[in-house]
Design a protein around this motif. Sequence first.
Motif, PDB file in Angstrom:
ATOM      1  N   ASP A  91      17.847   4.142   3.421  1.00  0.00           N
ATOM      2  CA  ASP A  91      18.367   3.540   4.687  1.00  0.00           C
ATOM      3  C   ASP A  91      17.698   3.480   6.586  1.00  0.00           C
ATOM      4  N   LYS A  92      16.941   2.848   6.599  1.00  0.00           N
ATOM      5  CA  LYS A  92      16.212   2.584   7.709  1.00  0.00           C
ATOM      6  C   LYS A  92      17.064   2.648   8.922  1.00  0.00           C
ATOM      7  N   LEU A  93      16.935   3.497  10.265  1.00  0.00           N
ATOM      8  CA  LEU A  93      16.916   3.186  11.350  1.00  0.00           C
ATOM      9  C   LEU A  93      16.375   1.608  12.005  1.00  0.00           C
ATOM     10  N   ALA A 104      12.762  -4.009   2.447  1.00  0.00           N
ATOM     11  CA  ALA A 104      12.507  -3.010   1.266  1.00  0.00           C
ATOM     12  C   ALA A 104      11.659  -1.886   1.949  1.00  0.00           C
ATOM     13  N   SER A 105      12.100  -0.342   2.204  1.00  0.00           N
ATOM     14  CA  SER A 105      11.523   0.422   1.812  1.00  0.00           C
ATOM     15  C   SER A 105      11.918   1.479   0.913  1.00  0.00           C
ATOM     16  N   GLY A 106      10.857   2.027  -0.153  1.00  0.00           N
ATOM     17  CA  GLY A 106      11.661   2.859  -1.242  1.00  0.00           C
ATOM     18  C   GLY A 106      10.833   3.509  -1.540  1.00  0.00           C
ATOM     19  N   ALA A 140       5.024  15.147  -0.786  1.00  0.00           N
ATOM     20  CA  ALA A 140       3.847  16.136  -0.131  1.00  0.00           C
ATOM     21  C   ALA A 140       2.718  15.812   0.650  1.00  0.00           C
ATOM     22  N   GLY A 141       2.920  14.943   1.132  1.00  0.00           N
ATOM     23  CA  GLY A 141       2.131  14.875   2.021  1.00  0.00           C
ATOM     24  C   GLY A 141       2.284  13.722   2.576  1.00  0.00           C
ATOM     25  N   GLY A 142       2.385  12.818   4.285  1.00  0.00           N
ATOM     26  CA  GLY A 142       2.045  12.205   4.425  1.00  0.00           C
ATOM     27  C   GLY A 142       0.531  11.719   5.553  1.00  0.00           C
ATOM     28  N   SER A 143       0.971  12.419   6.878  1.00  0.00           N
ATOM     29  CA  SER A 143      -0.203  12.151   7.113  1.00  0.00           C
ATOM     30  C   SER A 143      -1.272  13.562   6.324  1.00  0.00           C
ATOM     31  N   HIS A 182      10.965   2.157  16.769  1.00  0.00           N
ATOM     32  CA  HIS A 182      10.291   3.146  16.551  1.00  0.00           C
ATOM     33  C   HIS A 182       9.443   3.283  15.382  1.00  0.00           C
ATOM     34  N   ILE A 183       9.463   2.471  14.422  1.00  0.00           N
ATOM     35  CA  ILE A 183       8.582   3.107  13.230  1.00  0.00           C
ATOM     36  C   ILE A 183       6.925   2.744  13.920  1.00  0.00           C
ATOM     37  N   GLY A 184       6.939   2.461  14.872  1.00  0.00           N
ATOM     38  CA  GLY A 184       5.184   2.475  15.426  1.00  0.00           C
ATOM     39  C   GLY A 184       4.512   3.994  15.483  1.00  0.00           C
ATOM     40  N   GLU A 223       1.926   4.283   9.230  1.00  0.00           N
ATOM     41  CA  GLU A 223      -0.021   4.603   9.168  1.00  0.00           C
ATOM     42  C   GLU A 223      -0.632   5.297  10.153  1.00  0.00           C
ATOM     43  N   GLY A 224       0.327   7.069  10.228  1.00  0.00           N
ATOM     44  CA  GLY A 224      -0.137   8.159  11.562  1.00  0.00           C
ATOM     45  C   GLY A 224       0.853   7.903  12.655  1.00  0.00           C
ATOM     46  N   THR A 225       1.031   8.985  12.778  1.00  0.00           N
ATOM     47  CA  THR A 225       2.219   9.580  14.032  1.00  0.00           C
ATOM     48  C   THR A 225       1.349   9.733  15.166  1.00  0.00           C
ATOM     49  N   SER A 226       1.834   9.854  16.557  1.00  0.00           N
ATOM     50  CA  SER A 226       1.032   9.667  17.299  1.00  0.00           C
ATOM     51  C   SER A 226      -0.403  11.547  16.902  1.00  0.00           C
ATOM     52  N   GLN A 231       1.179  -1.163  -0.158  1.00  0.00           N
ATOM     53  CA  GLN A 231      -0.647  -0.033  -0.170  1.00  0.00           C
ATOM     54  C   GLN A 231       1.019   1.118  -0.125  1.00  0.00           C
ATOM     55  N   PHE A 232       0.510   2.416  -1.475  1.00  0.00           N
ATOM     56  CA  PHE A 232       1.159   3.123  -0.871  1.00  0.00           C
ATOM     57  C   PHE A 232       0.775   5.119  -1.285  1.00  0.00           C
ATOM     58  N   MET A 233       0.868   5.130   0.041  1.00  0.00           N
ATOM     59  CA  MET A 233       0.115   6.757   0.040  1.00  0.00           C
ATOM     60  C   MET A 233       1.172   7.813   0.401  1.00  0.00           C
ATOM     61  N   THR A 234       1.957   7.842   0.696  1.00  0.00           N
ATOM     62  CA  THR A 234       2.645   8.977   1.229  1.00  0.00           C
ATOM     63  C   THR A 234       3.248   9.177   0.167  1.00  0.00           C
TER      64      THR A 234
HETATM   65  C1  FAD Z   1       9.826   3.262   7.586  1.00  0.00           C
HETATM   66  C2  FAD Z   1       8.908   3.835   7.239  1.00  0.00           C
HETATM   67  C3  FAD Z   1       8.007   2.904   5.940  1.00  0.00           C
HETATM   68  C4  FAD Z   1       6.879   3.427   5.513  1.00  0.00           C
HETATM   69  N1  FAD Z   1       6.248   2.846   4.510  1.00  0.00           N
HETATM   70  C5  FAD Z   1       4.788   3.684   3.993  1.00  0.00           C
HETATM   71  C6  FAD Z   1       4.526   2.714   3.233  1.00  0.00           C
HETATM   72  O1  FAD Z   1       5.021   1.362   2.512  1.00  0.00           O
HETATM   73  N2  FAD Z   1       3.608   3.390   2.722  1.00  0.00           N
HETATM   74  C7  FAD Z   1       2.773   4.689   2.822  1.00  0.00           C
HETATM   75  O2  FAD Z   1       1.999   5.312   2.400  1.00  0.00           O
HETATM   76  N3  FAD Z   1       3.653   5.427   4.005  1.00  0.00           N
HETATM   77  C8  FAD Z   1       4.817   4.855   4.595  1.00  0.00           C
HETATM   78  N4  FAD Z   1       5.767   5.179   5.376  1.00  0.00           N
HETATM   79  C9  FAD Z   1       4.891   6.608   5.713  1.00  0.00           C
HETATM   80  C10 FAD Z   1       4.632   6.794   7.205  1.00  0.00           C
HETATM   81  O3  FAD Z   1       3.316   6.329   6.992  1.00  0.00           O
HETATM   82  C11 FAD Z   1       4.472   8.833   7.065  1.00  0.00           C
HETATM   83  O4  FAD Z   1       5.839   9.296   7.091  1.00  0.00           O
HETATM   84  C12 FAD Z   1       4.254   9.304   8.332  1.00  0.00           C
HETATM   85  O5  FAD Z   1       2.457   9.206   8.064  1.00  0.00           O
HETATM   86  C13 FAD Z   1       4.328  10.113   8.478  1.00  0.00           C
HETATM   87  O6  FAD Z   1       4.194  11.418   7.596  1.00  0.00           O
HETATM   88  P1  FAD Z   1       5.166  12.264   6.390  1.00  0.00           P
HETATM   89  O7  FAD Z   1       6.370  11.738   6.708  1.00  0.00           O
HETATM   90  O8  FAD Z   1       5.037  13.352   5.700  1.00  0.00           O
HETATM   91  O9  FAD Z   1       5.188  13.490   8.305  1.00  0.00           O
HETATM   92  P2  FAD Z   1       4.239  14.856   8.050  1.00  0.00           P
HETATM   93  O10 FAD Z   1       2.990  14.222   7.771  1.00  0.00           O
HETATM   94  O11 FAD Z   1       5.446  16.092   7.759  1.00  0.00           O
HETATM   95  O12 FAD Z   1       4.586  14.698   9.510  1.00  0.00           O
HETATM   96  C14 FAD Z   1       5.722  15.549  10.277  1.00  0.00           C
HETATM   97  C15 FAD Z   1       5.052  15.965  12.152  1.00  0.00           C
HETATM   98  O13 FAD Z   1       4.295  16.585  11.786  1.00  0.00           O
HETATM   99  C16 FAD Z   1       3.059  17.111  12.354  1.00  0.00           C
HETATM  100  N5  FAD Z   1       1.677  16.444  11.868  1.00  0.00           N
HETATM  101  C17 FAD Z   1       1.556  16.335  11.205  1.00  0.00           C
HETATM  102  N6  FAD Z   1      -0.143  17.365  11.228  1.00  0.00           N
HETATM  103  C18 FAD Z   1      -0.461  17.499  12.180  1.00  0.00           C
HETATM  104  C19 FAD Z   1      -1.791  18.362  13.195  1.00  0.00           C
HETATM  105  N7  FAD Z   1      -2.499  18.474  12.519  1.00  0.00           N
HETATM  106  N8  FAD Z   1      -1.524  18.462  14.281  1.00  0.00           N
HETATM  107  C20 FAD Z   1      -0.565  18.419  14.936  1.00  0.00           C
HETATM  108  N9  FAD Z   1       1.519  17.567  14.583  1.00  0.00           N
HETATM  109  C21 FAD Z   1       0.435  16.990  13.300  1.00  0.00           C
HETATM  110  C22 FAD Z   1       2.842  14.682  12.154  1.00  0.00           C
HETATM  111  O14 FAD Z   1       2.841  14.570  13.709  1.00  0.00           O
HETATM  112  C23 FAD Z   1       4.820  14.717  13.158  1.00  0.00           C
HETATM  113  O15 FAD Z   1       5.414  14.727  14.076  1.00  0.00           O
HETATM  114  C24 FAD Z   1       6.331   5.085   5.583  1.00  0.00           C
HETATM  115  C25 FAD Z   1       7.325   5.793   6.823  1.00  0.00           C
HETATM  116  C26 FAD Z   1       8.480   5.476   7.142  1.00  0.00           C
HETATM  117  C27 FAD Z   1       9.362   5.891   8.005  1.00  0.00           C
END
Ligand code: FAD
Length: 597
Positions: A276-278, A284-286, A200-203, A438-440, A444-447, A194-197
Motif C-alpha cells: 500500500d504505497k504513498l 503494482a509493487s509486491g 535482509a538488505g536493500g542497500s 518521493h520514490i526517486g 535503485e539506491g537512496t541518496s 528486476q527483484f533484488m531487495t
Molecule cells: C515503492 C518501492 C518499490 C520498489 N521496487 C523495487 C524493485 O522492484 N526491486 C528491488 O530490488 N527493490 C525495489 N525497491 C527497494 C528499494 O530499492 C530499497 O528500498 C532501497 O534500495 C533501500 O533499501 P532498504 O529499504 O533496505 O533500506 P536500507 O538499506 O535498510 O536503508 C535504510 C537507511 O539507511 C541508509 N544507509 C544504508 N547504508 C548506508 C551507509 N553505508 N551510509 C549511510 N547511510 C546508509 C539508507 O540511505 C537509508 O536511509 C522498492 C522500494 C519501494 C519503496
Amino acid sequence: MSIASVQRATPSAAAPTSASDLLAPDCSGLNFFAIDAGLRQLLGLYLDPAVRRHLEPHFERLGALAGGRLDELAAIADKNPPVLHARDRQGRDEDWIEYHPAYREMEAIAFGDFQFHAMSHRGGVLGLAAPLPPVAKYAFQYLFVQGEFGLMCPISVTDTSIHLIARYGSDDLKALLLPRMLSGGLASLWKGTQFMTEKAGGSDVGAIETRAHHDGAVWRLFGEKWFCSHTDADVALLLARPEGAASGTRGLALFAMPRRLEDGRRNSYRIVRLKDKLGTRSMASGEIRLEGAVAYPVGNLHNGFKQMLDQVNLSRLSHGVRAAAMMRRCLNEALRAARGRAAFGQPVVNYPLMRRQLMKLMVPTEQALSMVLFAADALTRAGAGSAEAGQLLRFLTPLVKFRACRDNIAVATGAMEVRGGNGYIEEWVTARLVRDAHIGVLWEGTSNIIALDLIGRAVGKVSAHRALAQRLSERLAGAAGVPAAHRRDLGAALDRSIGLAEQVARDPQSEQLSRKAATALYNATSAVLLAHEGVQDPDDARRLLLSRMVLAHRLAVSDPLAADEARWEKQAVDLLLSDEPVPLTEAQSVLSASSWL
Ligand SMILES: Cc1cc2nc3c(=O)[nH]c(=O)nc-3n(C[C@H](O)[C@H](O)[C@H](O)COP(=O)(O)OP(=O)(O)OC[C@H]3O[C@@H](n4cnc5c(N)ncnc54)[C@H](O)[C@@H]3O)c2cc1C
C-alpha cells in the motif's frame, strides 16, 4: 470508479464557466511537447537532424497524449490501484493481479503504440529502420512521464532487462526470451522486471539470502523478495546465491525467472501481497515467496552482481529522466496556476515573491533537463565504443539520479503551494505529483548510497570525474558567446567542486560530506552545460541566464542577513517568466550587470 469513467476522466481545461469561478486552469489538454521550448531547443543540439525530423511528429503526438488522454488515464489509474487475487476461480494457486482498464490502456500506448521497451534495441519502431538513439528514447520517456509516472517503472525495467539478457545471456537464453520481450504485439509480449531487495538488505545487496539450488537439470530458487515492482512481469531478473557460493556480493549469481514455464504452468513462486504505497499507486509493487521457482542463469555465475549493476545504472539514469520530467510538469502547472489565479486584484504571477518562487522551480527543472540529455548523449557515444564517454557516463549516472530526484521533491511541493489550497486536493494533479516525487530518493539506491557510489567509487576509485572535467572544459572553450567573467566564474566553480569531490574521496574522515560534494558537482556541471547551450542559438539565450542563476542561487556563498538581490537578477527573472525567446545580445547585456562571484 466505473469502467465507463475511462471515457471521461477529468474536466477539460475549459475556461471558467462564470466570472465567479476564480480557480486557475491547469495544464491538462495542452501539448507537452509543443509548450516545451527547452526540450525542443536541446533536441536540436543532441539529435541527428534527420532522426529528429523523422521523430518530430511522434514527439508531437506523445506530447498531446501526455497532456490529454494519458493524463486522464493516469488520474483514474492512480485512484484505482491494482488488486491481488490469490487464486483463480477454480481454486488453483494461480495468483494474478487485476488492473483497472485505464492502466491497460496506458500499457497499450506505451508497449503497443510507442514500443518504449524495444525502441533502443531493434529497428522497426516508429518507422525507423535502426534502433532509436538513447537521447530520443529518453525524450520519449520525458514526455510520457509528464502524463503518467507509475507505468514508467514497468516500461523502463523491461527495456533494461532486455539490455541485460542481450548482453550477458547465452544464445539459448536469448533465443528463448528476446523474441518475446522485443515483441510489439501486446498479446505476445513478455515484459521484464528486476527483484533484488530482500528483508535482509536493500542497500546492502550482499546480505541477500535467496538460495539457488542446482538439481542437476535446472536451477531452482528459494527465499523471499521484499520489494518487487511490476510484480507480475513475465520475466524477472534477480540475484540469488548458489549453494556453497561465497558470502557478500561476490557470491551472487544473476538469474532470469519466467512467470510461466514452457508448458504453460505457473512457475513456483507466489505473490504474497501488494504494498500500500504513498505514490506510484497505478503500478503494482509486491512481495514474493520463491518456492523452488525455475530460473535460468544469465552470464557468468560468479559475476552476478556486476552484471546486475548494468541494469541498476540504466534504471538510475531513467530515474533521473523521470525526475526531470516530473519537474517539468510541476513547473508548467505552477506557471499556469500563477498566471491564472488573481489575488488582491492582480494575477499572482505579478508579485515579486511569487516570481522568485517560480524561478526557484524553473532553475532545477532546466538543470535536470540539461543533465539528462548530456548523460544520454554520453550513453550513445559509449555504446559506439568511446571509452571517454563510458567514464563520463559512469560519473553522470549517479550524479543525475542523486540530485535530480532530490530536487524533484522540492519542486513538486513548490508547485503544489503555487496553486494554493487546491494544489493539495486530489482532483488536481499536484497532489499526485507530490506523492509520486518521493520514490526517486528510494528505489535503485537512496541518496546516501548514490552519493557514496559517486564520490567513493566513481571519483575515488575510477577517477571518472576526469572525463567530465575534460569535456566541460572543452564545452566552455567552445562557447564563445559566454561573457568572459561568467566563463571565469563557471571555470572556478567547476574547479572547486572537483577539488572538493577529490578531497572527500581521498579522506575517509570526510565521508559525511559526500552528498555536499555531489550537489556541488551537479550544480557546477549543469551551470556549464546551460551556458554552453545558451549561446548556441542567437535568437534564444534563455539557458545562458539560467546558467547564471545556478551560480548565484546554488553555488555562491550567500549571507542570510544580506539584502542583496541584484538588479540583473530581477531583469533575468522578468525575461525568463515572459515565456518569450531572449536574444543572445540581451542575455549578455543582462549578465554584464551581474556582480561576479
Ligand atoms: C515503492 C518501492 C518499490 C520498489 N521496487 C523495487 C524493485 O522492484 N526491486 C528491488 O530490488 N527493490 C525495489 N525497491 C527497494 C528499494 O530499492 C530499497 O528500498 C532501497 O534500495 C533501500 O533499501 P532498504 O529499504 O533496505 O533500506 P536500507 O538499506 O535498510 O536503508 C535504510 C537507511 O539507511 C541508509 N544507509 C544504508 N547504508 C548506508 C551507509 N553505508 N551510509 C549511510 N547511510 C546508509 C539508507 O540511505 C537509508 O536511509 C522498492 C522500494 C519501494 C519503496
